[in-house]
Design an enzyme around this catalytic site. Structure first.
Site, short mmCIF file in Angstrom:
data_model
loop_
_atom_site.label_atom_id
_atom_site.label_comp_id
_atom_site.label_asym_id
_atom_site.label_seq_id
_atom_site.Cartn_x
_atom_site.Cartn_y
_atom_site.Cartn_z
N GLU A 132 30.17 17.09 23.45
CA GLU A 132 30.10 16.10 22.36
C GLU A 132 31.10 14.98 22.56
OE1 GLU A 132 27.56 16.01 20.62
OE2 GLU A 132 26.84 18.06 20.78
N CYS A 142 22.79 14.74 31.00
CA CYS A 142 22.74 14.71 32.47
C CYS A 142 21.63 15.64 32.96
CB CYS A 142 24.10 15.16 33.01
SG CYS A 142 24.22 15.11 34.82
#
Length: 188
Positions: A132, A142
């Site tokens: 976060e 990703c």
């Protein structure tokens, strides 16, 4: 060293985990952690119709009193979080912003019928906190499964990734603290 504010919300039972988290984040992200007491009523984030707390409401509450400050702020809570379109979330953050929130609720092994495992809980908490905070640094999800920025829908997916940024994501957030140090010189 940059400062990161950590706000515990309903985590009295887990205070020792937050101390461990602070040490890990200080080391891994090269920040100084400052613990803050919530200056808002967390119950205003409660969604009675769903029986959960709105992660977005927590983000707004985190920013209410600190609108002129630019340091990142991470709330860690033990309550179950949701968003308008998702049944639950492990956490949420402002992309490229300052505020992030992570919940211990669904990171606990006992949520899935397993015996409590504090080391597993801490590992998941660390990964979700770094994940976060990565969003606050401007990182999106990703594609590399080992990267901490890989999206996780289930707790088991958190377990598969590392607590570190991959090389591509690391380029966005900057080098690790030890990479700032000069390499030792060879013998004379």
């Amino acid at each position: 060293m940059p400062r990161l504010d950590l706000v515990p919300i309903y985590t009295g039972h887990w205070a020792h985990l937050l101390r461990r988290l602070s040490k890990s984040l200080e080391r891994d992200l090269n920040v100084t952690i400052h613990h803050l007491t919530p200056w808002f009523d967390p119950e205003t984030a409660f969604d009675a119709a769903r029986g959960q707390y709105s992660s977005r409401a927590f983000l707004r509450l985190l920013l209410d009193d600190l609108a002129t400050d630019d340091r990142p702020i991470l709330a860690v809570t033990s309550v179950d979080l949701c968003t308008p379109i998702l049944t639950y979330v492990f956490g949420e953050a402002q992309l490229g912003g300052r505020a992030a929130v992570v919940s211990l609720h669904r990171l606990r092994a006992e949520m899935y019928g397993l015996p409590p495992d504090e080391n597993l809980l801490f590992d998941r908490l660390l990964k979700e906190s770094v994940h976060e905070l990565g969003h606050t640094f401007g990182l999106i999800h990703c594609h590399r499964q080992q990267c901490v920025m890989h999206a996780s829908t289930y707790a088991e997916e958190i377990d598969l990734k590392s607590a570190a940024f991959c090389s591509d994501c690391r380029q966005v957030v900057g080098p690790k603290p030890e990479e700032h140090q000069a390499a030792p010189e060879g013998p004379d």
